[in-house]
Design an enzyme around this catalytic site. Structure first.
Site, short mmCIF file in Angstrom:
data_model
loop_
_atom_site.label_atom_id
_atom_site.label_comp_id
_atom_site.label_asym_id
_atom_site.label_seq_id
_atom_site.Cartn_x
_atom_site.Cartn_y
_atom_site.Cartn_z
N TYR A 1 -9.49 14.95 -5.55
CA TYR A 1 -8.57 14.39 -6.55
C TYR A 1 -7.73 15.49 -7.19
O TYR A 1 -6.51 15.35 -7.34
CB TYR A 1 -9.40 13.65 -7.59
CG TYR A 1 -8.62 12.94 -8.67
CD1 TYR A 1 -7.98 11.73 -8.41
CD2 TYR A 1 -8.55 13.46 -9.96
CE1 TYR A 1 -7.28 11.06 -9.40
CE2 TYR A 1 -7.86 12.79 -10.97
CZ TYR A 1 -7.22 11.60 -10.68
OH TYR A 1 -6.53 10.95 -11.67
N ALA A 2 -8.38 16.61 -7.55
CA ALA A 2 -7.66 17.72 -8.18
C ALA A 2 -6.60 18.28 -7.22
O ALA A 2 -5.47 18.58 -7.63
CB ALA A 2 -8.63 18.82 -8.59
N ALA A 3 -6.98 18.40 -5.93
CA ALA A 3 -6.02 18.91 -4.93
C ALA A 3 -4.84 17.95 -4.81
O ALA A 3 -3.67 18.38 -4.74
CB ALA A 3 -6.71 19.09 -3.58
N LYS B 1 -3.65 15.92 -7.08
CA LYS B 1 -2.81 15.92 -8.29
C LYS B 1 -2.07 17.25 -8.46
O LYS B 1 -0.94 17.27 -8.96
CB LYS B 1 -3.67 15.61 -9.52
CG LYS B 1 -4.25 14.19 -9.52
CD LYS B 1 -3.16 13.12 -9.49
CE LYS B 1 -3.71 11.71 -9.71
NZ LYS B 1 -2.66 10.68 -9.73
N ILE C 1 -8.27 8.71 -19.97
CA ILE C 1 -7.69 7.50 -20.53
C ILE C 1 -8.62 6.32 -20.21
O ILE C 1 -9.14 6.23 -19.09
CB ILE C 1 -6.29 7.22 -19.88
CG1 ILE C 1 -5.40 8.49 -19.90
CG2 ILE C 1 -5.59 6.04 -20.56
CD1 ILE C 1 -5.05 9.03 -21.26
N ASN D 1 2.57 5.81 -9.84
CA ASN D 1 1.37 5.75 -10.68
C ASN D 1 0.10 5.41 -9.90
O ASN D 1 -0.99 5.78 -10.32
CB ASN D 1 1.62 4.72 -11.80
CG ASN D 1 0.33 4.30 -12.47
OD1 ASN D 1 -0.19 5.00 -13.34
ND2 ASN D 1 -0.23 3.15 -12.06
N ASN E 1 0.86 -1.19 0.00
CA ASN E 1 0.00 0.00 0.00
C ASN E 1 0.90 1.24 0.00
O ASN E 1 1.63 1.47 0.97
CB ASN E 1 -0.88 -0.04 1.26
CG ASN E 1 -1.80 1.16 1.36
OD1 ASN E 1 -1.79 2.04 0.49
ND2 ASN E 1 -2.59 1.20 2.41
N VAL E 2 0.84 2.03 -1.05
CA VAL E 2 1.72 3.21 -1.14
C VAL E 2 1.46 4.22 -0.01
O VAL E 2 2.36 4.97 0.37
CB VAL E 2 1.61 3.94 -2.51
CG1 VAL E 2 2.09 3.05 -3.64
CG2 VAL E 2 0.20 4.46 -2.76
P1 NAD Z 1 -6.71 2.02 -12.30
O1 NAD Z 1 -7.75 2.18 -11.24
O2 NAD Z 1 -7.04 1.22 -13.52
O3 NAD Z 1 -5.36 1.42 -11.67
C1 NAD Z 1 -4.82 1.91 -10.49
C2 NAD Z 1 -3.95 0.84 -9.85
O4 NAD Z 1 -3.43 1.38 -8.62
C3 NAD Z 1 -4.74 -0.43 -9.48
O5 NAD Z 1 -4.00 -1.56 -9.88
C4 NAD Z 1 -4.87 -0.34 -7.97
O6 NAD Z 1 -4.93 -1.61 -7.33
C5 NAD Z 1 -3.60 0.41 -7.60
N1 NAD Z 1 -3.69 1.07 -6.30
C6 NAD Z 1 -4.72 1.84 -5.85
N2 NAD Z 1 -4.45 2.25 -4.60
C7 NAD Z 1 -3.24 1.75 -4.27
C8 NAD Z 1 -2.44 1.82 -3.10
N3 NAD Z 1 -2.85 2.48 -1.99
N4 NAD Z 1 -1.23 1.20 -3.08
C9 NAD Z 1 -0.82 0.50 -4.18
N5 NAD Z 1 -1.54 0.38 -5.30
C10 NAD Z 1 -2.74 1.00 -5.34
O7 NAD Z 1 -6.29 3.50 -12.68
P2 NAD Z 1 -5.53 4.12 -13.95
O8 NAD Z 1 -6.55 4.79 -14.78
O9 NAD Z 1 -4.61 3.13 -14.58
O10 NAD Z 1 -4.71 5.27 -13.21
C11 NAD Z 1 -3.31 5.23 -12.98
C12 NAD Z 1 -2.85 6.62 -12.58
O11 NAD Z 1 -3.16 7.54 -13.62
C13 NAD Z 1 -3.54 7.16 -11.32
O12 NAD Z 1 -2.63 7.91 -10.55
C14 NAD Z 1 -4.61 8.08 -11.88
O13 NAD Z 1 -4.98 9.09 -10.97
C15 NAD Z 1 -3.88 8.63 -13.09
N6 NAD Z 1 -4.76 9.19 -14.12
C16 NAD Z 1 -5.69 8.39 -14.74
C17 NAD Z 1 -6.51 8.96 -15.71
C18 NAD Z 1 -7.56 8.17 -16.45
O14 NAD Z 1 -8.34 8.79 -17.20
N7 NAD Z 1 -7.60 6.85 -16.34
C19 NAD Z 1 -6.40 10.33 -16.01
C20 NAD Z 1 -5.46 11.10 -15.35
C21 NAD Z 1 -4.64 10.50 -14.40
#
Ligand code: NAD
Length: 252
Positions: free
Chosen positions: A159-161, A163, A192, A94, A67-68
């Site tokens: 979330y915005a805060a 990021k 995405i 990530n 857990n990060v």
């Molecule tokens: P996702 O939900 O598909 O994957 C996120 C992964 O992080 C999952 O495997 C989850 O188990 C893991 N995770 C969550 N909490 C965790 C924790 N406390 N410790 C360890 N692992 C943890 O999301 P995604 O869309 O692949 O997003 C990846 C990153 O990109 C995130 O930081 C997200 O905020 C960012 N992001 C995503 C989008 C989008 O549109 N999908 C847009 C902008 C930014």
């Protein structure tokens, strides 16, 4: 041909990718593995992390449940990866979550959880790998922020805060570690297609697409290609930058 012009080559490098069992993190892990890196995936979903690591091309990858947001978990996994694979050359922060709600309805836990995972998690891992990177006087840190951290989004104040915090953190770490040969950048993805955006209805997707000059949602590989560039020697003169990878949604 020098190492910059020959294309991204991560042979001999060790990369730690958080949240790499699916979505954007998984695509980044694949891109790094194809470029020759050994990749350690840390994820809350331990089975997913092991399965994702096992599916990567090449040898020496590993999956770790962790857990990060938990300092002990972060330091423990960094230590384990260093013992198994050697000093970490590349860290990708990530892992991230959303807990969307309108401001007046937002619960304390919804605000705190998002800050703990997205912002504190990025801090926990960066501090844990920092010592090794400073000692070897090289390393690359890449944080996955969001365009929402640049432009805001109704229903996502937490979330915005988090990021926007990641963006400030990226610039500070870049300034602090640059004299010791360590680079730190961020990618700000637009929308995405992953599990995170799965809940969007076709109507919402249509409305979003009308605001995206390239007129489509992004795919995880759209982020992975840029991540590979930013951690590679081709980007050796780039630090403290936030690169929007969003089909042109945010310009300037
Ligand atoms: P996702 O939900 O598909 O994957 C996120 C992964 O992080 C999952 O495997 C989850 O188990 C893991 N995770 C969550 N909490 C965790 C924790 N406390 N410790 C360890 N692992 C943890 O999301 P995604 O869309 O692949 O997003 C990846 C990153 O990109 C995130 O930081 C997200 O905020 C960012 N992001 C995503 C989008 C989008 O549109 N999908 C847009 C902008 C930014």
């Amino acid at each position: 041909m020098n190492e910059v012009l020959s294309g991204p080559d991560l042979k001999g490098k060790v990369a730690l990718v958080t949240g790499g069992s699916r979505g954007i993190g998984r695509a980044i892990s694949e891109a790094f593995a194809y470029a020759g890196a050994r990749v350690a995936i840390m994820d809350l979903d331990g089975e997913g992390a092991t399965a994702a690591a096992g599916s990567l091309p090449g040898e020496g990858h590993s999956g770790h449940q962790g857990n990060v947001a938990d300092r002990e978990s972060a330091t423990g996994i960094v230590k384990q990866v260093q013992e198994n694979l050697g000093t970490i050359d590349i860290l990708v922060n990530n892992a991230g979550i959303t807990r969307d709600n309108l401001l007046l309805r937002m619960k304390d836990e919804e605000f705190d959880d998002v800050i703990e995972v997205n912002l504190k998690g990025t801090f926990n891992l960066t501090r844990a790998v920092g010592r090794g990177m400073l000692k070897q006087r090289r390393g690359v840190i890449l944080n996955i922020a969001s365009v929402v951290g640049l432009m805001g989004n109704a229903g996502q104040a937490n979330y915005a805060a988090s990021k926007a915090g990641v963006i400030g953190f990226t610039k500070s770490v870049a300034r602090e570690l640059a004299p010791r040969g360590v680079r730190c950048n961020a990618i700000a993805p637009g929308f995405i297609r992953t599990d995170m955006t799965d809940a969007l209805t076709e109507d919402q997707i249509g409305a979003l697409q009308s605001q995206i000059p390239l007129a489509r949602l992004g795919e995880p590989n759209d982020i992975a290609g840029v991540a590979l560039f930013l951690v590679s020697p081709a980007a050796c003169y780039i630090t403290g930058q936030v690169l929007a990878v969003d089909g042109g949604m945010v310009m300037g």
